[in-house]
Scaffold this motif. Structure first.
Motif, PDB file in Angstrom:
ATOM      1  N   PRO A  59       0.824  -1.212   0.000  1.00  0.00           N
ATOM      2  CA  PRO A  59       0.000   0.000   0.000  1.00  0.00           C
ATOM      3  C   PRO A  59       0.859   1.263   0.000  1.00  0.00           C
ATOM      4  CG  PRO A  59      -0.778  -1.569   1.645  1.00  0.00           C
ATOM      5  CD  PRO A  59       0.534  -2.092   1.144  1.00  0.00           C
ATOM      6  N   GLY A  60       0.398   2.268  -0.720  1.00  0.00           N
ATOM      7  CA  GLY A  60       1.116   3.537  -0.741  1.00  0.00           C
ATOM      8  C   GLY A  60       2.428   3.503  -1.485  1.00  0.00           C
ATOM      9  N   GLU A  61       2.631   2.466  -2.297  1.00  0.00           N
ATOM     10  CA  GLU A  61       3.880   2.339  -3.045  1.00  0.00           C
ATOM     11  C   GLU A  61       3.609   2.103  -4.525  1.00  0.00           C
ATOM     12  OE1 GLU A  61       6.861  -0.265  -1.547  1.00  0.00           O
ATOM     13  OE2 GLU A  61       6.571   0.330   0.548  1.00  0.00           O
ATOM     14  N   TYR A  62       4.651   2.315  -5.316  1.00  0.00           N
ATOM     15  CA  TYR A  62       4.566   1.977  -6.730  1.00  0.00           C
ATOM     16  C   TYR A  62       5.823   1.215  -7.132  1.00  0.00           C
ATOM     17  CZ  TYR A  62       7.572   6.069  -7.695  1.00  0.00           C
ATOM     18  OH  TYR A  62       8.597   6.980  -7.732  1.00  0.00           O
ATOM     19  N   LEU A  63       5.641   0.330  -8.072  1.00  0.00           N
ATOM     20  CA  LEU A  63       6.729  -0.466  -8.626  1.00  0.00           C
ATOM     21  C   LEU A  63       7.129   0.135  -9.966  1.00  0.00           C
ATOM     22  CD1 LEU A  63       8.434  -3.142  -8.809  1.00  0.00           C
ATOM     23  CD2 LEU A  63       6.425  -4.161  -9.908  1.00  0.00           C
ATOM     24  N   LYS A  64       8.415   0.368 -10.150  1.00  0.00           N
ATOM     25  CA  LYS A  64       8.918   0.872 -11.429  1.00  0.00           C
ATOM     26  C   LYS A  64       9.714  -0.239 -12.107  1.00  0.00           C
ATOM     27  CE  LYS A  64      10.767   5.026 -11.862  1.00  0.00           C
ATOM     28  NZ  LYS A  64      11.765   6.142 -11.840  1.00  0.00           N
ATOM     29  N   ILE A  65       9.311  -0.583 -13.330  1.00  0.00           N
ATOM     30  CA  ILE A  65       9.990  -1.611 -14.108  1.00  0.00           C
ATOM     31  C   ILE A  65      10.693  -0.952 -15.292  1.00  0.00           C
ATOM     32  CG2 ILE A  65       9.714  -3.730 -15.444  1.00  0.00           C
ATOM     33  CD1 ILE A  65       7.141  -4.248 -13.873  1.00  0.00           C
ATOM     34  N   THR A  66      11.996  -1.159 -15.371  1.00  0.00           N
ATOM     35  CA  THR A  66      12.800  -0.624 -16.479  1.00  0.00           C
ATOM     36  C   THR A  66      13.623  -1.760 -17.080  1.00  0.00           C
ATOM     37  OG1 THR A  66      14.728  -0.089 -15.116  1.00  0.00           O
ATOM     38  CG2 THR A  66      12.973   1.577 -15.248  1.00  0.00           C
ATOM     39  N   GLN A  67      14.441  -1.441 -18.056  1.00  0.00           N
ATOM     40  CA  GLN A  67      15.319  -2.453 -18.648  1.00  0.00           C
ATOM     41  C   GLN A  67      16.333  -2.987 -17.642  1.00  0.00           C
ATOM     42  OE1 GLN A  67      17.023  -0.547 -22.081  1.00  0.00           O
ATOM     43  NE2 GLN A  67      15.280  -1.050 -23.404  1.00  0.00           N
ATOM     44  N   GLN A  68      16.598  -2.225 -16.600  1.00  0.00           N
ATOM     45  CA  GLN A  68      17.575  -2.633 -15.599  1.00  0.00           C
ATOM     46  C   GLN A  68      16.958  -3.523 -14.510  1.00  0.00           C
ATOM     47  OE1 GLN A  68      17.569   0.746 -16.803  1.00  0.00           O
ATOM     48  NE2 GLN A  68      19.142  -0.106 -18.163  1.00  0.00           N
TER      49      GLN A  68
END
Length: 603
Positions: A206-215
């Motif tokens: 909760p209250g978070e976000y996941l960032k997906i990149t090439q790394q």
């Protein structure tokens, strides 16, 4: 409310079969049909390495609300589950900045807000939501969840591909392998962390976000409950606190009554749902419908009399759904499969039945009272822990607490530990985890959050059991199983931020739980409800009658749990020869193992 899914492959040199990927996404959205039976849609970028899907429950925006949603500049694409409140105000602000809206849906604000403010846009969002957003220019995906975890969002990585979905079934349908994690079940990390009982699948906190990149991927926080909880207790005047609570709660309910379809209320007969119905009734000139569960097997668990009083007080139409152990037995397996984790009390099955009846009545949206106990300290175990810990006022990290003392200082954690410890010491055929390791694990959970003695117990609960049990097993999963959108006025972050600024002494006063909430909302309540003590929503014992259908069902399911590593003959023998007090302790364990057996059998 809706269901969202995404399949993401951002690493270089990974060939993607676009047609196959869209087939996978279609299977995911089909698995979420109950969350969005009104329409569905899929989208892919040109290469097929990013695919989004959406199953829609039509509440706001009519037919123009089809998703995925795209920004004016074409740089951002999103799918959204939930509701963004205050969206008209935000929409007007964005229009003044030159943005154009293609739909009447509240969900569309996210792509334009993000285009304007980046991740700072998240702080402007108000409501119950989970969303997935693709930034075409940066070639990265963000997956975010609301502040309290009202809406679910799960993620799994397999073979350099990320699978994200509103429910585990939206992921598992595309995995090469899936297994039950008995360790996660025993150490309760599916409650106390963000694991699930399925190996390698976990929820976004909760209250978070996941960032997906090439790394790879990283988690970031945009709302920190710790900081809110530990802010200065600035509202120390009782009269000021009462006025601010009433004003904020009226605004929260009024905001959540905005809908293109009718809004009903769940009504238990307790303080919280009675307040919500009272406020909602004051805000409308229409007769509201309220829905109540009446457990018929034991009058001590039947709150129908109180619900009738509240309904009459508000001139609401009350619909009572009678629930017996026989009915519980009929729906037990369905509820477990929708919950996707073990249950220990059949109250969640009753919520499944309640939501089904609400849907059959023609409603899609309900107001509920969840969250009041968390932010206003309504649970008896909060009061017990407050009395215990305020005397010691020690710090877990800096003082010489033993692991067992740490666990005992939080009564609800002790209850979870005792249940798991009994299984580890008595029922396991395999050495999944030792009793010493289990104790260390639970102590680690308690040490994970740095909270002062006064707020230790509610803070831990709000970070763990609130999103992973109350808002899931007793909330979203049972409601959305029947295509019902629940709206939770007490968990509006504007109201919660006020509540968390109020000293503990005004929340629990003279041994009265939720004191300040009672006083603030007194005029909305019948006198008998205003003075009523907390009554937990739980079903009566369902295993007391050894000739009942549910008893036989649970015994059969436990018997089939040997493949999970449990010594089933020992479990059943102990239960059958135990006295009534011991059976009350063992019944939740049997129901948990039975539900785990159901989950295992459907892999």
């Amino acid at each position: 409310m809706c269901g969202v899914s995404a399949i993401i492959s951002l690493e270089h040199n990974i060939p993607v079969d676009k047609s196959h990927r869209l087939d996978q996404l279609s299977a995911s959205i089909k698995a979420l049909h109950h969350r969005g039976p009104d329409s569905s849609n899929t989208w892919s970028n040109q290469s097929g390495n990013i695919v989004f899907g959406h199953a829609r429950l039509e509440i706001m925006g009519g037919q123009s609300g089809t998703q995925p949603i795209h920004s004016n500049c074409g740089k951002f694409t999103a799918v959204v589950n939930g509701e963004f409140y205050d969206y008209l105000h935000i929409k007007e602000s964005l229009i003044s900045k030159g943005y154009h809206f293609a739909t009447n849906s509240d969900s569309e604000i996210i792509v334009h807000l993000y285009a304007e403010y980046g991740i700072d846009a998240f702080a402007q969002l108000r409501g119950e939501f989970a969303f997935i957003l693709f930034d075409h220019e940066k070639n990265e995906v963000l997956a975010a969840r609301d502040r309290f975890g009202i809406k679910p969002l799960f993620v799994c990585k397999e073979d350099n591909t990320y699978f994200i979905s509103s429910e585990i079934k939206g992921i598992s349908c595309n995995l090469n392998s899936l297994d039950i994690s008995v360790k996660s079940f025993l150490d309760r990390s599916y409650y106390l962390e963000n694991q699930s009982v399925y190996s390698d699948i976990h929820s976004i906190p909760p209250g978070e976000y996941l960032k997906i990149t090439q790394q790879g991927c990283e988690y970031y926080s945009y709302y920190n409950l710790f900081k809110v909880t530990h802010q200065e207790k600035a509202i120390k005047c009782e009269e000021e606190a009462k006025k601010r609570i009433e004003k904020a709660l009226l605004n929260s309910v009024e905001t959540r009554m905005i809908s293109d379809v009718g809004v009903a209320c769940y009504l238990s007969g307790g303080l919280d749902s009675s307040i919500i119905l009272g406020v909602a009734s004051k805000l409308t000139d229409q007769t509201l419908e309220a829905f109540n569960i009446a457990f018929t097997d034991d009058s001590a668990f039947n709150e129908n009399e109180q619900a009738i009083i509240v309904a009459k007080h508000n001139k609401a139409q009350l619909n009572t759904i009678e629930v017996s152990s026989e009915v519980i037995s009929e729906y037990f397996e369905k509820a477990v499969l929708h919950n996707e984790q073990p249950i220990f009390n059949s109250n969640s099955v009753a919520k499944y039945i309640l939501s089904q009846k609400v849907r059959e009545s023609g409603h899609k949206v309900v107001l509920t009272g969840e969250g009041a106990d968390e932010i206003f300290y309504g649970y008896s175990h909060f009061r017990k822990d407050l009395a215990l810990n305020i005397r010691s006022d020690k710090d877990f990290v800096n003082d010489t607490y033993s692991d067992s003392e740490i666990i005992k200082s939080i009564s609800w954690l002790q209850a979870q530990y005792s249940r798991s410890l009994h299984i580890v010491n008595n029922y396991l055929d395999t050495n999944v985890i030792s009793s010493n390791s289990l104790e260390e694990r639970f102590a680690q959970f308690a040490k994970a959050f740095d909270a002062d003695a006064k707020e230790r117990s509610p803070y831990y609960w709000n970070m763990t059991m609130l999103p992973n049990f109350v808002l899931s097993t007793l909330g979203d999963r049972m409601e959305m199983a029947n295509s019902i959108e629940a709206r939770l006025p007490f968990l509006d972050h504007k109201l919660a931020d006020i509540a968390l600024k109020i000293p503990t002494e005004l929340k629990v006063k003279d041994r009265v739980e939720k004191y300040i909430l009672r006083e603030a909302m007194k005029e909305y309540l019948p006198s008998s409800i205003y003075s009523r003590k907390k009554h937990y929503f739980e079903s009566p014992s369902v295993l007391r009658d050894t000739k009942s259908r549910f008893y036989m069902q649970i015994m059969d399911l436990v018997s089939s749990s040997k493949s999970l590593g449990f010594n089933t003959s020992v479990i059943l023998d102990e239960f059958n020869r135990s006295d009534e007090q011991k059976k009350r302790f063992l019944e939740p364990i049997l129901i948990e193992i039975a539900s785990l057996s159901i989950l295992k059998s459907h892999i």
